[in-house]
Enzyme design. Structure first.
Site, PDB file in Angstrom:
ATOM      1  N   ASP A 177       0.835  -1.208   0.000  1.00 37.15           N
ATOM      2  CA  ASP A 177       0.000   0.000   0.000  1.00 37.15           C
ATOM      3  C   ASP A 177       0.861   1.247   0.000  1.00 37.15           C
ATOM      4  O   ASP A 177       1.889   1.308   0.689  1.00 37.15           O
ATOM      5  CB  ASP A 177      -0.899  -0.001   1.242  1.00 37.15           C
ATOM      6  CG  ASP A 177      -2.179   0.792   1.024  1.00 37.15           C
ATOM      7  OD1 ASP A 177      -2.237   1.538   0.030  1.00 37.15           O
ATOM      8  OD2 ASP A 177      -3.104   0.662   1.842  1.00 37.15           O
TER       9      ASP A 177
ATOM     10  N   LYS B 281      -6.340  11.106  10.973  1.00 37.00           N
ATOM     11  CA  LYS B 281      -5.987  10.365   9.748  1.00 37.00           C
ATOM     12  C   LYS B 281      -6.886  10.683   8.566  1.00 37.00           C
ATOM     13  O   LYS B 281      -6.407  10.999   7.470  1.00 37.00           O
ATOM     14  CB  LYS B 281      -6.025   8.854  10.024  1.00 37.00           C
ATOM     15  CG  LYS B 281      -5.687   8.039   8.771  1.00 37.00           C
ATOM     16  CD  LYS B 281      -5.703   6.544   9.027  1.00 37.00           C
ATOM     17  CE  LYS B 281      -5.424   5.795   7.727  1.00 37.00           C
ATOM     18  NZ  LYS B 281      -5.442   4.329   7.924  1.00 37.00           N
TER      19      LYS B 281
ATOM     20  N   ASP C  51      -4.164   2.704  -5.195  1.00 34.69           N
ATOM     21  CA  ASP C  51      -2.742   2.808  -4.863  1.00 34.69           C
ATOM     22  C   ASP C  51      -2.274   1.614  -4.024  1.00 34.69           C
ATOM     23  O   ASP C  51      -1.188   1.646  -3.460  1.00 34.69           O
ATOM     24  CB  ASP C  51      -2.452   4.110  -4.116  1.00 34.69           C
ATOM     25  CG  ASP C  51      -3.162   4.172  -2.771  1.00 34.69           C
ATOM     26  OD1 ASP C  51      -4.159   3.450  -2.589  1.00 34.69           O
ATOM     27  OD2 ASP C  51      -2.732   4.961  -1.901  1.00 34.69           O
TER      28      ASP C  51
END
Length: 1115
Positions: free
Chosen positions: A820, A889, A1034
């Site tokens: 990742d 986050k 991604d």
């Protein structure tokens, strides 16, 4: 004589205006019928004032007959002679045999008369045909092909009159319309115009001179004959007919040789496409015969349009209530089918009686494309899949219209011969993939194009443009919905026998509010929803395009062809009604799209299979009331019940009404989640013993997605856990270590630790790992307390099998290992701005331990908080101990994707609620935190904000000029933002750009396009290295054996991408696209835009070399 009589009654012709004469009167028709054909009614174009030549003809024929009979009665010589010829009697006296002879002669005359009448009728028929044709020719000479067509249709519409028409009449009209091409109402004919014209000339057997003249016009307009066969799309045998026409004037003409394949010259892929020693394309573990059988299974499924599979709920024991409900439902459905069919047929009949195309009657042709029963099937499928909460009217209408369109396309492909050609080519294409065939160095797209070129004749694989506009799909869907709502009824006393047996509608059209907009909903009656719920049916029906493919996908070769065998699939997904994306793709040189097409083919050619042990555990929990902690939705029966009865809602207090509303909302959410899980698990169970494929397409930014929507590797933790690569590879010397590191990554633990530390931790907890694998539901259940529990369980099982094998390095693993990106959006911004501090925080620079940008921002915010708390700020003091990685986050991740402070505040508020922050301070705390997060990111990523601001301001000025924002990715993919200022009505669409959306969306969309470019580069180079590769944006997946190689390719391609002058190239493209080159003609706003676009943000020092050695970019 007929011609003489006709010419005696022809009136003067007025050249200025040609009118069709009135039809004959009934009396004239009767006379004509007797004179020409007793069984045929004939119309003729004669002036109303002229006498009927048919009456004269009839009178003359009658006189002529009387003369013949009189002559026979007084001519013994003729009688005797005829008698001898007919009866072969001996010599006899005229006196003794006169009467018999006369009778014989009369019979003979009658026979001759019948023969003459038959000949006359044939002659008259031919004359009438000549008359019709000459009328048509006259109208065409006067350049009135429309009138000629009307006349032809006048005869054609009557079965009796149609007998007078021959093929020549039709050919005349076709030639007339073909000639119309030359004038074409001021339009210049294109290649398709000439192809149609030559085809008509072949069918009408035109003269060589006419065809020669047509070809001369073609050349005069700047075309070449070869281009007809290189650029035109043909159906059926159209290509052969055009070729036949050309060979009439050029007998030795041969089809042009296939053009030499163009080589993509994109700077990032020069070596990829120009390498002399190409790599052989990897083979699948199937023979050509096995792949051919799988293709036939897929084709059969797509021809049926839908597929019915067993529900995973079917394993539950049937109750008497369920049996009764299923019987009721079956009875009702049979009645509803008949009612819908009758309503549809009645509606079509009424439409057919309307002479003007207005209102609903414009839909009549679209209701005749398929058998009536297929429309009923489509409507019944929609009814059966409707949720108790209802569905948006617009969504249902679009689905209904699209289903009709897709079935029509399938029929058209069958009739055009396209399917037959696809079958022929696919049979050869599988030789590229089958293990029992010779290796080939072609890419799938190249190999398919080669096979199509070699096929030569037959229909084109791309259908001529036949897409239906969004408004038409909506109107058709709305009309079918209207039929459904009015036709489907149920007795009111179905569930309560004490009520009257009055029929009531099953579906209702209601209105509801979503945000500030009023939207129409179609909602089922609770009686229907209750019966469906009680029935708990054992089967589910899906469109064939929602199921994974049973054979390798058809490779993408153009924006119009690829993915499924028959089902129509768009290369690029876009909002309904938008056409700009498809226009850009069509205008883009095909060679520029090759990298994108090849990357999509590479992703789609990855074969998958089901992790059966994990699937069985999930299904058992699903059927045992689910488990919210493990993301297995419980059934609606487990939804919270209100403390008061909903029947007395009018008398409830405000708090009780609020409680009732919350319970309804929760029940609706639970039903939606439950059905989503049911679909995914049922599809997975259907393919549990099969190998399958996910064809891919992309959104308007270039981000790739699997086409089947319900079950794919982009799904949640549950879905990913039950997917394995069909191809297995040995773990190799480091494969088991990578499985363990992957396991720790999935748990969410040790995120700040180096890879070796994560591996050591995995070895420390091997006992827990093995216990989870051996006793997932009865052991210590360590796996349940992790971030991604189901993927953790699947990985535990794989590690257990590998570690217990005699030689772990030789263990064949099908398990995908993920790598990742570290906050991928910020990575791109840091690389674009050459931002040193930002690059370190997102692992673009080599570091002894992996950096965690979320923790770094949280630490920065905590420092701001401490400083403010010391200065006496109350909210800073209250927040002590609450600021952490989890809180910041989501906001940090979405800042680069354009989240506003308002949106960020809502995110913060949600996170604070989760950690039980004092509710009275929620608004103030979230407002404070989002401000500090934005400040922290601004300090850490100094160049990021400058780039974002430049992109935002540029997009704002472009949108204010009335244009949408466009750009081209480094791989050559054209992109346009589809944001317009519209009101959410069903049948309208405005094309004015939405300035706010255009400017706010440009920075995140631009970063997404770079993200997709990097993924595609990685996919193509992984293929060259022989790796299995798929991606979830991604997050990149491969076998444990090849993780190190994939990581190296990721870094190399990231460096290569950001070695390009991306911002400078974007500036040049936009200046060329939006700013006039003529300085004098530039408006004030254009000068301002030009100044803005030219002012590219300055960047820091390069980080390319350091990036090449950083091993934590993907982890």
């Amino acid at each position: 004589r007929v011609k003489q009589l006709q010419t005696s009654n022809i009136p003067e012709v007025t050249i200025n205006k040609v009118e069709l004469a009135q039809l004959q009167s009934n009396r004239q028709q009767d006379l004509l019928q007797k004179a020409v054909d007793a069984g045929t009614a004939v119309e003729h174009l004669v002036p109303r004032q002229s006498s009927s030549w048919t009456e004269k003809l009839k009178k003359e024929m009658y006189i002529r007959q009387m003369k013949v009979e009189k002559k026979l009665s007084i001519s013994p010589k003729a009688t005797a002679s005829t008698s001898r010829n007919q009866s072969h009697a001996g010599p006899s006296s005229a006196d003794t045999c006169h009467k018999p002879r006369v009778e014989e002669m009369k019979q003979d005359v009658k026979a001759q008369k019948a023969q003459r009448v038959h000949e006359d009728r044939s002659s008259q028929r031919k004359i009438m045909q000549q008359t019709i044709q000459s009328n048509l020719e006259c109208l065409l000479y006067l350049r009135q092909p429309e009138e000629a067509e009307k006349l032809l249709l006048l005869y054609h519409s009557n079965p009796m009159k149609r007998k007078l028409l021959n093929v020549d009449a039709y050919n005349v009209v076709m030639r007339g319309w073909a000639r119309k091409v030359w004038s074409f109402w001021g339009l210049r004919p294109n290649l398709d115009s000439y192809a149609v014209l030559l085809e008509c000339m072949t069918q009408s057997q035109s003269s060589t001179k006419a065809i020669w003249r047509c070809v001369q016009h073609l050349k005069k307009d700047g075309f070449h004959v070869d281009e007809l066969f290189q650029k035109c799309l043909f159906e059926g045998d159209e290509k052969e007919k055009v070729l036949k026409a050309i060979r009439i004037i050029q007998p030795d003409y041969q089809l042009p040789s296939p053009p030499k394949p163009e080589i993509c010259k994109a700077a990032l892929l020069k070596n990829f496409y120009s390498e002399k020693e190409m790599v052989s394309y990897p083979k699948l573990d199937f023979t050509a015969q096995e792949l051919q059988e799988r293709f036939q299974q897929q084709l059969e499924m797509e021809l049926n349009s839908t597929i019915t599979i067993k529900s995973v709920e079917s394993t539950k024991p049937l109750t008497p209530q369920a049996i009764k409900a299923r019987q009721q439902l079956a009875s009702f459905r049979s009645q509803w089918r008949d009612a819908i069919l009758q309503a549809l047929q009645k509606s079509k009949h009424n439409m057919s009686q309307v002479k003007t195309m207005s209102g609903h009657s414009v839909l009549y042709p679209y209701l005749c494309l398929l058998p009536d029963e297929e429309y009923v099937d489509i409507m019944m499928q929609t009814l059966n899949s409707l949720s108790p909460q209802g569905e948006s009217l617009a969504v249902l209408a679009r689905e209904l219209g699209s289903k009709v369109y897709n079935r029509y396309l399938t029929q058209r492909k069958l009739h055009s011969g396209q399917l037959e050609k696809v079958q022929e080519i696919y049979e050869k294409y599988i030789h590229l993939l089958a293990k029992d065939t010779q290796p080939s160095e072609y890419l799938p797209r190249e190999y398919w194009e080669k096979l199509v070129a070699e096929a030569g004749y037959g229909p084109s694989l791309n259908l001529k443009d036949c897409s239906w506009p969004y408004v038409l799909l909506m109107r058709l869907g709305m009309y079918l919905l209207e039929i459904l709502v009015h036709a489907v009824k149920v007795p009111r006393n179905t569930l309560n026998p004490r009520l009257p047996s009055k029929l009531i509608p099953v579906l209702y059209h209601i209105y509801s509010f979503r945000s500030s907009w009023q939207v129409g909903l179609i909602k089922p009656h609770p009686i229907f929803s209750q019966i469906v719920s009680d029935a708990a049916e054992a089967v589910l029906t899906f469109n064939s395009s929602t199921i994974p493919m049973l054979c390798p996908p058809v490779p993408w070769t153009s924006p119009h062809f690829g993915a499924f065998v028959l089902s129509d699939t768009k290369l690029m997904r876009y909002v309904d009604g938008a056409i700009q994306h498809q226009q850009l793709l069509d205008q883009c040189p095909r060679v520029n799209l090759h990298p994108v097409l090849d990357a999509l083919n590479q992703l789609g050619n990855c074969a998958w299979k089901i992790n059966q042990p994990v699937l069985d555990i999930i299904i058992s929990i699903f059927n045992d009331k689910g488990n919210e902690k493990l993301d297995i939705p419980p059934p609606v029966s487990e939804a919270p019940k209100p403390s008061v009865s909903p029947s007395s809602s009018s008398a409830l207090h405000k708090s009780q009404k609020h409680e009732l509303l919350l319970c309804k909302k929760k029940a609706a959410e639970m039903h939606s989640l439950r059905m989503d899980a049911l679909y995914k698990l049922s599809i997975a169970n259907y393919v549990r013993d099969k190998v399958f494929w996910f064809p891919h397409n992309m959104d308007f930014r270039g981000r790739t997605y699997p086409c089947p929507p319900y079950f794919n590797h982009l799904g949640n933790d549950v879905t990913r856990a039950i997917l394995l690569f069909a191809e297995g590879r040995p773990l190799g010397p480091k494969g088991l270590d990578w499985l363990k590191i992957h396991l720790i990554n999935l748990t969410g633990l040790k995120k700040k630790n180096a890879l070796q530390e994560r591996l050591d931790y995995a070895n420390e907890i091997m006992e827990e790992i093995l216990d989870s694998a051996d006793h997932p539901l009865t052991g210590r259940k360590w796996w349940m307390n992790t971030d991604e529990p189901w993927q953790v369980l699947a990985c535990c099982m794989e590690i257990a099998k590998a570690s217990r094998s005699p030689n772990p390095a030789a263990f064949i693993s099908h398990f995908p290992v993920h790598q990742d990106g570290s906050c991928n959006g910020l990575q791109h911004y840091a690389a674009l701005g050459r931002d040193l501090i930002g690059a370190i925080s997102v692992n673009l620079m080599p570091c002894s331990v992996p950096q965690d940008v979320y923790s770094a921002v949280a630490q920065q915010v905590e420092e701001f908080r401490k400083k403010d708390a010391e200065e006496g700020l109350r909210i800073a003091q209250v927040l002590e101990g609450f600021i952490g990685r989890k809180v910041v986050k989501q906001t940090v991740m979405t800042v680069v994707y354009g989240v506003t402070r308002y949106g960020g505040r809502l995110q913060m508020e949600k996170r604070l609620k989760e950690i039980e922050f004092p509710e009275e301070y929620l608004w103030e705390a979230s407002h404070y935190l989002v401000k500090q997060v934005f400040n922290g990111i601004k300090e850490m990523f100094s160049a990021t904000r400058d780039i974002q601001n430049w992109l935002t301001e540029s997009a704002k000025l472009i949108a204010q000029s009335g244009r949408t924002v466009e750009w081209v990715t480094p791989l050559g993919l054209p992109i346009v933002q589809p944001y317009y200022r519209i009101k959410p009505t069903v049948l309208t669409c405005s094309m004015k750009p939405d300035t706010v959306k255009q400017k706010n969306a440009f920075p995140p969309n631009f970063i997404h396009s770079l993200d997709s470019t990097h993924m595609m580069l990685t996919a193509l180079h992984c293929f060259r290295q022989g790796l299995t590769f798929v991606s979830v944006h991604d997050c990149y997946w491969t076998h444990a054996l090849t993780v190190d190689i994939m990581n190296k390719i990721c870094r190399q391609q990231f460096v290569a991408l950001h070695s390009q002058k991306i911002l400078e190239d974007l500036s040049k493209f936009m200046l060329k696209n939006y700013c006039s080159p003529d300085r004098e003609s530039r408006a004030l706003w254009q000068k301002k835009l030009m100044e803005q676009l030219s002012n590219v943000p300055k960047t820091g020092r390069s980080t390319r070399r350091e990036l090449q050695s950083s091993k934590e970019v993907w982890k």
